[in-house]
Design a protein around this motif. Structure first.
Motif, mmCIF file in Angstrom:
data_model
loop_
_atom_site.group_PDB
_atom_site.id
_atom_site.type_symbol
_atom_site.label_atom_id
_atom_site.label_comp_id
_atom_site.label_asym_id
_atom_site.label_seq_id
_atom_site.Cartn_x
_atom_site.Cartn_y
_atom_site.Cartn_z
ATOM 1 N N GLY A 53 34.096 25.055 35.774
ATOM 2 C CA GLY A 53 34.297 24.804 37.206
ATOM 3 C C GLY A 53 34.461 26.079 38.022
ATOM 4 N N ALA A 54 33.973 27.194 37.507
ATOM 5 C CA ALA A 54 34.162 28.477 38.208
ATOM 6 C C ALA A 54 33.520 28.431 39.594
ATOM 7 N N ALA A 55 34.154 29.107 40.538
ATOM 8 C CA ALA A 55 33.646 29.085 41.914
ATOM 9 C C ALA A 55 34.056 30.361 42.626
ATOM 10 N N CYS A 56 33.259 30.717 43.631
ATOM 11 C CA CYS A 56 33.647 31.822 44.503
ATOM 12 C C CYS A 56 34.434 31.224 45.663
ATOM 13 N N ILE A 57 35.621 31.711 45.913
ATOM 14 C CA ILE A 57 36.462 31.098 46.943
ATOM 15 C C ILE A 57 36.623 31.990 48.172
ATOM 16 N N GLY A 58 36.128 33.213 48.122
ATOM 17 C CA GLY A 58 36.284 34.064 49.299
ATOM 18 C C GLY A 58 35.981 35.500 48.985
ATOM 19 N N SER A 59 36.454 36.390 49.840
ATOM 20 C CA SER A 59 36.139 37.797 49.630
ATOM 21 C C SER A 59 37.268 38.705 50.102
ATOM 22 N N VAL A 60 37.189 39.927 49.631
ATOM 23 C CA VAL A 60 38.111 40.968 50.084
ATOM 24 C C VAL A 60 37.456 41.597 51.312
ATOM 25 N N THR A 61 38.242 41.796 52.366
ATOM 26 C CA THR A 61 37.606 42.245 53.592
ATOM 27 C C THR A 61 38.483 43.205 54.385
ATOM 28 N N GLY A 62 37.852 44.169 54.990
ATOM 29 C CA GLY A 62 38.569 45.105 55.837
ATOM 30 C C GLY A 62 38.836 44.532 57.216
ATOM 31 N N ARG A 63 38.298 43.328 57.479
ATOM 32 C CA ARG A 63 38.484 42.749 58.819
ATOM 33 C C ARG A 63 39.909 42.262 59.047
ATOM 34 N N ALA A 72 33.935 40.027 45.855
ATOM 35 C CA ALA A 72 33.996 38.562 45.841
ATOM 36 C C ALA A 72 35.207 38.124 45.028
ATOM 37 N N ILE A 73 35.787 36.990 45.433
ATOM 38 C CA ILE A 73 36.950 36.453 44.704
ATOM 39 C C ILE A 73 36.537 35.168 43.996
ATOM 40 N N LEU A 74 36.642 35.167 42.688
ATOM 41 C CA LEU A 74 36.250 33.995 41.905
ATOM 42 C C LEU A 74 37.484 33.354 41.273
ATOM 43 N N VAL A 75 37.446 32.038 41.107
ATOM 44 C CA VAL A 75 38.422 31.394 40.224
ATOM 45 C C VAL A 75 37.623 30.716 39.115
ATOM 46 N N GLU A 103 47.751 27.216 34.322
ATOM 47 C CA GLU A 103 48.041 27.946 33.089
ATOM 48 C C GLU A 103 46.773 28.249 32.318
ATOM 49 N N GLY A 104 45.633 27.975 32.942
ATOM 50 C CA GLY A 104 44.370 28.271 32.288
ATOM 51 C C GLY A 104 43.311 28.641 33.316
ATOM 52 N N ARG A 105 43.745 29.355 34.350
ATOM 53 C CA ARG A 105 42.823 29.728 35.410
ATOM 54 C C ARG A 105 42.986 31.197 35.751
ATOM 55 N N LEU A 106 41.852 31.887 35.865
ATOM 56 C CA LEU A 106 41.889 33.293 36.243
ATOM 57 C C LEU A 106 41.363 33.468 37.653
ATOM 58 N N VAL A 107 41.915 34.454 38.345
ATOM 59 C CA VAL A 107 41.323 34.936 39.581
ATOM 60 C C VAL A 107 40.618 36.242 39.211
ATOM 61 N N ILE A 108 39.324 36.307 39.459
ATOM 62 C CA ILE A 108 38.552 37.499 39.096
ATOM 63 C C ILE A 108 37.948 38.101 40.362
ATOM 64 N N ILE A 109 38.133 39.393 40.537
ATOM 65 C CA ILE A 109 37.613 40.065 41.729
ATOM 66 C C ILE A 109 36.644 41.166 41.301
ATOM 67 N N ALA A 110 35.434 41.087 41.857
ATOM 68 C CA ALA A 110 34.373 42.039 41.493
ATOM 69 C C ALA A 110 33.437 42.180 42.686
ATOM 70 N N PRO A 111 32.596 43.237 42.712
ATOM 71 C CA PRO A 111 31.692 43.403 43.851
ATOM 72 C C PRO A 111 30.790 42.174 44.042
#
Lengths: 335, 355, 77
Positions: A295-305, A164-167, A268-276
């Motif tokens: 305001g953290a949110a999941c914005i998408g995913s890593v995908t083999g498609r 999952a991709i979070l900001v 300048e104060g936002r991370l992109v975090i990627i985890a299962p």
């Protein structure tokens, strides 16, 4: 490739990468030379993170901060992204002749305050003065050292299919605040830069799980640029959902005035975090309970498609299309 | 509610089972939004969208950029422009490049901002007046205020164009047009309604996701009836009479002239030039700009792309020498350009040829 | 060719309108629209208000779609 340096070479996009590859990497190449925000270096039984960053923001004072605060946040966050607790910082100033001392003090106060909040110590510095016109008011370079937490391995190259991709909050606010502070376009909005030191967020998510694959701060070039970097470093496809991108309405308003996309505006104060994916809910709850993570949110995913190296957007109409690769200088599009 | 509308319009399009339809969007902003939203990717094969020459940056000839660069480098003029034009290659360089060489080039949001700059300048300020019906009134407004307030150091370098003659030139290239909403918000709908009598169909479209999908659904629906049609799907902004105040303003300062369109050549009566009484505001005359030949890169096929005669992927420099960071042709510079859209949205699927 | 911005008029003063788009504000010329009042919505292009807006895009699209979907067909009204 061009024969002179262009503004676009500093934009954080394709051209920055070309410049790094052709000039810097070609001559500096060594096993520790990193594509990440900070190099990870072994020292005895410990691992250190080491990072450096130059700041030339114009104007130096903007709503939500100044170049001093920015110079601390930038390096602290670069270290934090490697899973390293930021410890010591140095700073080098290049000052323009005639720059008001009161302004300099304002900048330095902000640095001290931010360093304190981030739990780092400023241990050395350097000052140079350039004659009028040789630099624009004040340039700051900070370097920092941090200690990696025991078992942590994060890298832009570790994103995996199914992650999952979070900001950590709404995107593009720093870029929008700076655009407005330049007063070139006559636009006004009550908007402050998101500029903040984020080690506490990193520490909190690393305490929740060992399975954080990527942490990046979405600075120059914005979240869109960072996603492309990760897709390329990890050789994976990325899919994000337009509707899930957290954007402050005022930032949307500014972007629609100027024909810009918040995905390419700096944070300048936002991370992109990627985890299962299985960690997603726990991580979001953790982030949302902390300052600068509300305001953290999941914005998408890593995908083999999708093809490795590509970033695909599911748009407002439910169609899927490539996210345009960020290139060069951000140019407002009017006609 | 918004989701329902999007879903309804989407279903009307995806379930289309009629004969093949070619739809041309005439406006670059439509091209941009259609790509951004991924609309092509949900349409059945029988519905194809073609991009017309409606991006002012793309149809502006190379010689125009050369003229602007001449003013900036030779005449020490402050050039003011919309951001869109900065990176368009001229014969020798772009304005962005000229700026590195010391030319003074300022990006502005509005022609009125250019006038404001002129008020605080002792040197000459020239605004690069490009754009279609939508943009021209603002440029005339700047002119009007310059006249009224006696701002002597402000002039326009005009390459403005109007759409009606272009529709004529493009008549046979599509089954229906997606007419440019904001052009018609100024010009009114008469010229498009009149085209129905010549068998030319089209609908006026807005620019949001639901507006574009709805307009396309409307084309599909009307086409099934088998006769030429015109529907205004954007009446919240576009009135039949357009904006009369804007039309009067433009008619006061400008008159029709022949204009060169990159790719389409000179189209009679398709441009706007300053009237005689205002020629002192014409930068070409004021600075006696010598005629610029405008040498486009010989490999660039933007002209044919603009006429729909070839795809960007058919051009030998596309995606190799010509990319958005190093554009050779105008269609790669503008984010509304067809080549840029093909490149950015990954339609460069044809295998690369060996050069 | 013609990026438009839909925005709400906050204030009108001597042919200049202060407009608001989701909290981002700018002064634009209102000279081309004679009867503007605060509270109206306008379409802005390159710093000039070019048209008064009479409905939201969703409302309007919904109406157009209804006229397509109903057999009486009044889309050409």
């Amino acid at each position: 490739m061009d024969q002179t340096v262009l503004l676009a070479h500093g934009g954080g996009g394709v051209q920055t990468q070309e410049l790094i590859d052709r000039i810097f990497k070609a001559h500096f190449a060594n096993p520790y030379f990193t594509a990440d925000d900070a190099a990870v270096l072994p020292l005895g039984h410990e691992r250190l993170a080491f990072s450096t960053d130059g700041f030339i923001v114009s104007p130096p004072f903007f709503p939500g901060g100044n170049i001093g605060k920015l110079s601390i946040c930038g390096t602290v966050n670069d270290l934090a992204c490697m899973g390293a607790q930021p410890l010591w910082l140095t700073c080098a100033f290049v000052l323009e002749e005639g720059f008001p001392l009161a302004d300099l003090e304002g900048i330095v106060c902000a640095m001290a305050e931010t360093a304190k909040a981030a739990g780092v110590t400023l241990v050395a510095g350097d000052t140079k003065v350039a004659s009028k016109g040789q630099v624009d008011k004040v340039f700051i370079t900070t370097s920092g050292i941090g200690r990696l937490l025991g078992n942590v391995h994060t890298s832009g190259a570790l994103a995996r299919d199914g992650d999952a991709i979070l900001v950590t909050g709404d995107i593009g606010r720093h870029g929008a605040a700076i655009l407005l502070a330049r007063e070139e376009f006559g636009i006004e909005a009550e908007i402050e830069s998101d500029c903040a030191p984020l080690w506490h967020l990193v520490q909190a998510v690393l305490e929740k799980t060992d399975e954080i694959h990527v942490i990046r701060d979405a600075t120059r070039g914005g979240v869109g640029t960072v996603l492309y970097e990760i897709a390329s470093q990890s050789q994976v496809g990325i899919e994000i959902r337009q509707e899930d991108l957290p954007v402050d309405p005022r930032v949307s308003g500014i972007c629609s005035m100027l024909g810009l996309d918040p995905l390419y505006l700096a944070c300048e104060g936002r991370l992109v975090i990627i985890a299962p994916h299985k960690e997603q809910d726990r991580l979001l709850a953790t982030l949302r309970a902390l300052p600068h993570g509300e305001g953290a949110a999941c914005i998408g995913s890593v995908t083999g498609r999708h093809k490795a190296g590509s970033v695909v957007v599911e748009t407002a109409i439910g169609a899927k299309t490539l996210l345009p690769r960020p290139t060069g200088e951000l140019l407002p599009r009017i006609c | 509610m918004q989701d329902d509308v999007l879903m309804q319009a989407r279903n009307l399009l995806t379930s289309y089972a009629g004969p093949p339809l070619k739809i041309m969007e005439v406006c670059g902003t439509h091209t941009h939004e259609i790509f951004r939203l991924g609309i092509r990717n949900i349409l059945p094969k029988s519905l194809s969208l073609i991009s017309g020459p409606g991006c002012p940056v793309c149809v502006t000839p190379v010689s125009y950029i050369d003229e602007a660069i001449y003013l900036a480098l030779e005449k020490d003029v402050l050039i003011t422009t919309f951001g869109d034009l900065l990176r368009v290659p001229g014969s020798a360089m772009s304005l962005a490049r000229a700026r590195q060489e010391g030319a003074r080039v300022r990006m502005v949001y509005s022609p009125l901002d250019a006038l404001e700059l002129a008020k605080n300048e002792t040197r000459e300020v020239v605004f690069l007046s490009v754009g279609f019906e939508t943009t021209v009134p603002g440029e005339c407004l700047a002119l009007k205020q310059a006249e009224e307030q006696g701002i002597a150091n402000f002039s326009l370098l005009c390459a403005n164009k109007t759409m009606p003659m272009a529709y004529q030139a493009l008549k046979g290239s599509a089954d229906a047009f997606l007419y440019p909403g904001h052009v018609l918000a100024i010009a009114g709908t008469q010229s498009c309604e009149a085209l129905v009598r010549e068998g030319v169909s089209g609908v006026v479209a807005g620019f949001t996701a639901s507006e574009i999908l709805t307009a396309l659904a409307c084309i599909v629906h009307e086409s099934a009836k088998g006769k030429a049609f015109f529907v205004n799907c954007y009446p919240r902004v576009v009135k039949a009479t357009g904006n009369p105040a804007a039309q009067e303003l433009v008619a006061h300062y400008m008159e029709a002239c022949d204009a060169e369109w990159r790719g389409l050549g000179v189209i009679k009566g398709s441009g706007l030039a300053l009237k005689k009484a205002y020629q002192h505001r014409d930068a070409r005359l004021r600075f006696a700009i010598p005629r610029q030949e405008g040498r486009a890169n010989p490999h660039c096929r933007c002209g044919e792309v603009l006429r729909g005669l070839c795809l960007p992927t058919d051009c030998r420099v596309f995606g190799r020498a010509c990319t958005p960071s190093h554009p050779i042709g105008a269609c790669m510079v503008s984010s509304e350009g067809t080549c840029a859209a093909y490149f950015q949205y990954g339609l460069a699927t044809k295998p690369a040829r060996e050069d | 060719m013609c990026v438009g911005l839909s925005a709400k008029v906050v204030k009108i003063d001597h042919g200049t309108a202060l407009i608001d788009a989701q909290g981002a504000r700018r002064e634009v010329s209102a000279e081309l629209l004679s009867d503007l009042e605060p509270g109206d919505y306008v379409m802005v292009h390159a710093g000039i208000a070019i048209a008064k807006i009479s409905a939201s895009d969703t409302e309007e699209s919904s109406q157009v779609l209804q006229s397509i979907l109903t057999p009486t067909d009044s889309a050409q009204a």
